[in-house]
Design an enzyme around this catalytic site. Structure first.
Site, PDB file in Angstrom:
ATOM      1  N   HIS A 136      62.481  45.040  34.655  1.00 27.65           N
ATOM      2  CA  HIS A 136      62.027  45.872  34.080  1.00 27.65           C
ATOM      3  C   HIS A 136      60.534  45.515  33.586  1.00 27.65           C
ATOM      4  O   HIS A 136      59.509  44.691  33.443  1.00 27.65           O
ATOM      5  CB  HIS A 136      62.965  45.407  32.266  1.00 27.65           C
ATOM      6  N   CYS A 137      60.037  46.504  33.436  1.00 29.35           N
ATOM      7  CA  CYS A 137      58.247  46.560  33.679  1.00 29.35           C
ATOM      8  C   CYS A 137      57.902  47.135  31.825  1.00 29.35           C
ATOM      9  O   CYS A 137      57.711  48.203  31.100  1.00 29.35           O
ATOM     10  CB  CYS A 137      57.996  47.741  34.016  1.00 29.35           C
TER      11      CYS A 137
END
Length: 270
Positions: A131-132
């Site tokens: 997850h960025c």
């Protein structure tokens, strides 16, 4: 499927766009080669630079708003039945969990191999990578290649911008006067250099992992992943060779049945 642009991550996306265009404006306002070319009517490089910045912004919005491969209730069971047979499940070492029992404890959906539940997005994601927080979205099966492309374009923009900033520094007889004259441009150059280093490291690491057909999550947590923890340190059941890994990542579209790749079935994997 795309997210609502005004939904979760709106402030992060807004900050990214504002920062991008503010830096671009500063490069044009100072006495850089871009401004000199613009003033002399040589518009090829200025126009190309602005277009490249625009492409990077559009790619940013694409990977930020794109469905990364969320597993929905109506296709989870279908995808899972395409995975492995009863005999193949018996081939998994007893130290790992049975694939049939891999049901998400949060959304209660059966997870195809290589998927993971994201606590931030509150969804299970196919071929979950990470997850960025900068794009405020997961990177998964459907947007990973676009994320890598975005990093490549962004790196090109940053390196070009760093070169442009370097051409704008003017001479001054003292350090105090030089800092007053070039302070804003120096701040931009330092920021762009730092971002260039970060993006370079990200791009290099992702290309390396893609060449091995592994994900960031699998690379960092393989000792806790049921289908990998029994493998040796240098063993990757999804590795088909560097060329085929890169070709499959960038050139083949569609949902991959990773259970078939895991067991090296001869049938079509897509």
């Amino acid at each position: 499927m795309f997210k609502n642009v005004f939904g979760s991550g709106f402030l992060v996306r807004t900050a990214h766009v504002i920062l991008t265009w503010v830096i671009t404006l500063i490069l044009f306002l100072h006495d850089t080669e871009l401004r000199k070319q613009e003033e002399t009517g040589q518009l090829v490089q200025p126009v190309l630079f602005v277009l490249l910045v625009l492409v990077s912004v559009l790619l940013y919005f694409a990977v930020s708003l794109m469905d990364p491969g969320f597993i929905l209730s109506h296709d989870s069971d279908l995808q899972f039945t395409l995975g492995v047979t009863e005999e193949q499940q018996d081939m998994i070492p007893p130290t790992t969990k049975s694939l049939r029992q891999r049901r998400c404890g949060h959304c209660l959906l059966q997870q195809p191999m290589r998927s993971k539940h994201c606590q931030t997005c509150q969804h299970c994601v196919r071929r979950y990578d990470h997850h960025c927080p900068w794009i405020e979205n997961c990177v998964g099966e459907k947007n990973h290649r676009w994320f890598v492309l975005y990093l490549a374009v962004q790196l090109l923009v940053l390196l070009w911008g760093l070169h442009i900033a370097w051409t704008g520094f003017s001479f001054a007889p003292t350090w105090q006067l030089w800092l007053r004259t070039n302070g804003t441009l120096l701040t931009v150059a330092v920021l762009v250099a730092l971002l260039s280093l970060i993006v370079l490291l990200l791009l290099g690491s992702h290309l390396y992992l893609v060449s091995l057909n592994t994900t960031t999550w699998e690379f960092m947590s393989r000792h806790r992943i049921s289908y990998l923890k029994h493998c040796g340190a240098d063993e990757n059941p999804f590795d088909r060779g560097t060329f085929h890994n890169l070709w499959g990542f960038f050139c083949l579209w569609g949902t991959v049945v990773w259970e078939q790749v895991y067991f090296r079935e001869g049938s079509d994997q897509v």
